[in-house]
Design a protein around this motif. Sequence first.
Motif, PDB file in Angstrom:
ATOM      1  N   LEU A 156       1.096  -0.739   0.139  1.00 28.10           N
ATOM      2  CA  LEU A 156      -0.091   0.343   0.402  1.00 28.10           C
ATOM      3  C   LEU A 156       0.845   1.121  -0.483  1.00 28.10           C
ATOM      4  N   LEU A 157       0.486   2.258  -0.727  1.00 25.01           N
ATOM      5  CA  LEU A 157       1.545   3.393  -0.908  1.00 25.01           C
ATOM      6  C   LEU A 157       0.302   4.410  -0.403  1.00 25.01           C
ATOM      7  N   THR A 158       0.698   5.015  -0.108  1.00 23.80           N
ATOM      8  CA  THR A 158      -0.162   6.285   0.170  1.00 23.80           C
ATOM      9  C   THR A 158       0.750   8.109   0.169  1.00 23.80           C
ATOM     10  N   THR A 159       0.148   9.225   0.238  1.00 23.25           N
ATOM     11  CA  THR A 159       0.704  10.633   0.705  1.00 23.25           C
ATOM     12  C   THR A 159       0.210  10.940   1.622  1.00 23.25           C
ATOM     13  N   PRO A 160       0.511  11.831   2.437  1.00 24.72           N
ATOM     14  CA  PRO A 160       0.843  12.514   3.766  1.00 24.72           C
ATOM     15  C   PRO A 160      -0.671  13.642   2.739  1.00 24.72           C
ATOM     16  N   PHE A 161      -0.975  13.437   4.470  1.00 22.94           N
ATOM     17  CA  PHE A 161      -2.351  14.350   4.250  1.00 22.94           C
ATOM     18  C   PHE A 161      -2.041  15.930   3.694  1.00 22.94           C
ATOM     19  N   ASN A 162      -0.644  16.316   4.885  1.00 21.81           N
ATOM     20  CA  ASN A 162      -0.543  17.784   4.393  1.00 21.81           C
ATOM     21  C   ASN A 162      -0.508  18.047   3.305  1.00 21.81           C
ATOM     22  N   ASP A 163       0.039  18.883   2.783  1.00 15.00           N
ATOM     23  CA  ASP A 163       1.170  19.551   1.309  1.00 15.00           C
ATOM     24  C   ASP A 163       2.138  18.941   0.831  1.00 15.00           C
ATOM     25  N   THR A 164       2.062  18.456  -0.783  1.00 15.77           N
ATOM     26  CA  THR A 164       3.206  17.175  -0.230  1.00 15.77           C
ATOM     27  C   THR A 164       4.438  18.340  -1.021  1.00 15.77           C
TER      28      THR A 164
END
Lengths: 374, 257
Positions: B127-135
Amino acid sequence: MAVDGVPPIIAAQLNHLLSHSPFSIKVDQMWPGSKKNAWNDRFTLLIPFCLDFIKWDIIYNVESPLAPPDVIFGAEDDKFLPFVLSCDPSKSPMHNLSNWNSKDPSRLLSLILQLRELYSAYQWKRVGGVDDDRVKFEISTMLSREGIEMSLSSGVEKPEEVKFAVPLLDTSINNMVPACPWRQLQKIYLQVIYPIGRKYQSAPSAPRLKLVSTLELKSLFSVEDIKLPTWLNGMCMAEYLPALEETLQMQILEAVSLIGVRRHFIETLSTVFGRPLEADPIFCREATFLVANGVFTFLVHIFIPIHFPKQKPTLILQSSQHFNTQGVPVRSPVMSEYPWSPRWELSEMASRIFDFVVEESSNFKKICNDALQR
Amino acid sequence: MDDLPLQKVTISGPTLSSLINRFASSPSNTQGLLFGKFSLHTSSLSDESPSPSLSPSSLIATITGFISSGNSSGNSSGDLASLLRRTHHRHVIGWFSGRRRSPLRPSLHEFAVSQSLSSESPRVFLLLTTPFNDTQSLIHTHEYRVYHFVRLENSFETTPLDVVNIGPAFRGQYGAFSPNSELPCLPCNFQDAVSYVSGVEELYEKMLAKLDCLATQVEGSSSKVLEMITDTLLRGIVSANIALHYWAVMETFYFKL
C-alpha cells in the motif's frame, strides 16, 4: 461543515446523506486527492454510534467520479473489514458497491446505513465474546430491547470497558409535542459503562450511568435535571430501567404541560406589552415586544426557561434607533434582577416585568446614547 | 507452500523507487500487480531450540518488478483480474495500490480485492499513500506498508519490508535479484519482431547455401588436383609447376571464402 468544492455527482450523494439520514451525520473534513484537480473528493464522516462517533474516511476519485467510493474504517477496527466481507450476502454492501449507480443520490446514504448496521452487529459480537459473567447476563436479558447498541472499547493504557446505549421510553416524544418541528426522532438514552477485567474483586462495582438525549430535545427538556435512582448492589439493568423510565415519563409529561403554561404567559404578556412582534409558537420559549418610552423605541426579548414558572424569564433590551459602528443595534446585557415569585398569578408576573422594563428604559437609553458617542 | 508464514518481503531500491515514481506520476490513484518469487527460509537449527519442528521454515517474498494497470477505477478488481490473465499468473506474488492523501491502512475495496485474488495465488499487498498535508513542504513525501493476506484467518498481517540496497551488508542478496519474470505480452510489437526474425533467418539460409556451393566446388577442384598429382607421380615426373598451381587454386578458394 458546508459541502464546498465537491464534484457535482459526489456532492449530490453527500447532500442527500446529510439531509436524509435518520440520525445526524457530520462531515469532519474534506480534502482533494488528485494532483491536477482541486475538487474535494475525499471526506471524513462522523457517524453517531453508541452515544459516540465513529470516523470513516470516504474516498471518491475525482478522475472517475462515476465509480463507487472506497471506505477506510478506524484504525482500531481492523477486524471489521473481514466481518463486512464474511456477512450474509443479502446484507452485504458489496452488492451495492459492485452495482454502483452514481446517478442515484441515495446510494451513499444506503451504503453508510448498511455499513453502520454491520458495525453494530460487529460490536455486538465483540461484546458477546467478553469473558465477564455480568456482561453476559446483561446481554441475555436485554436482547429483546429494541435499538440497544453496545461497544467494546479497549486501548493500550485504558482498561477494557463495555458500553451500552439503552434507548428509554417506547412512546415517541415527537408525537407528544403539538406541531412538532423535529425531523429526527428525539430519544433519551441511558449510557451504562461496565469496567471489565477486575476478576479479583468479590462484588462487581456499580456501572457508570449517564442520561443522554438527542440535541434538539433540549428546547423542551433537559436530562441533566433528572436525578438518577441509585444502583443497588447486585442490581441488573432489567431491574433498574423500569423505575427510571417511570420517572422520565412523568418528567416529560410535565415538560410538555409546561409548554401550555408558557403559551398562556406569552398571551398574558401581550395584554400589558401589546401584540408580540415575534414569538416561538411551538415551545413558547421566546417572545419579542416593541416598546416605546416617549420617542425612544426599543425591543424587549423575553426568554422563558423550561422550568418556568419556578425559574423567572431573562430579558434583553435592544434599541431600534441606536447602532454601533458595525451597524449592529445596541443591546443591553442579559437582565434577570427583578422581583419574582413563582406563586404569583401570571398577570402579576407580566405586570411586574412591565414595571421593570419601564424603570430600566431610561437607564438603557443612557447606555444607547453613550454607545453612539463612542 | 501457501500455508507457510511469510517472514518478510524484500524489494530492491530501484524497484521500489520506480514503483513510487509510477505512483507519483499518476494523477490520482494507481494499482497493479507485483512480480517476484517466494523463497523458503529455513531457520538455523540450534541445540537450544526445544522443538524445531514447530515452525521449521517460513517464506521470504522478493519483489522484482511490477506492472501498473493505470488508474484504479470502478471495476478495478476486474482490471487486475484481466491483468492477471494476461500475465498467465506467472511469478505474480501480489498486488499494490497507491492512493493519494489517505490513511495508511487497507480500505474496504483493497480488502475485497485481496480476498478475491487470494484464491488465485498472490498474497502480498503493498500500500502506497501520500500524507494528508501539502506534499510540497514535506521531506517525507510517500509512505508505504506491506501486508500479507492470510487466507485461513481472512485478515491482513503487517509484514516488514526490507529494501535491499548496494553495500556490503546486502552482498549476500544480490543473487536473489536476477529478474525472473517474463516480459508481459506486447501484442502491438509482436508482428514486427516476427518479420525481423524471419528476415534474419532468410539471410542466414542464403549464406549457408552459398557456403555449400563453394564447398562442393572446392571438393571438386581438390580431387582434380589430387588426381593430377597421383598421375604425375605415377609417371615419375615431379613438376614444381603443378604444385605451384595447386597452391594457387587453394589460395583463390580461401580468398573467396
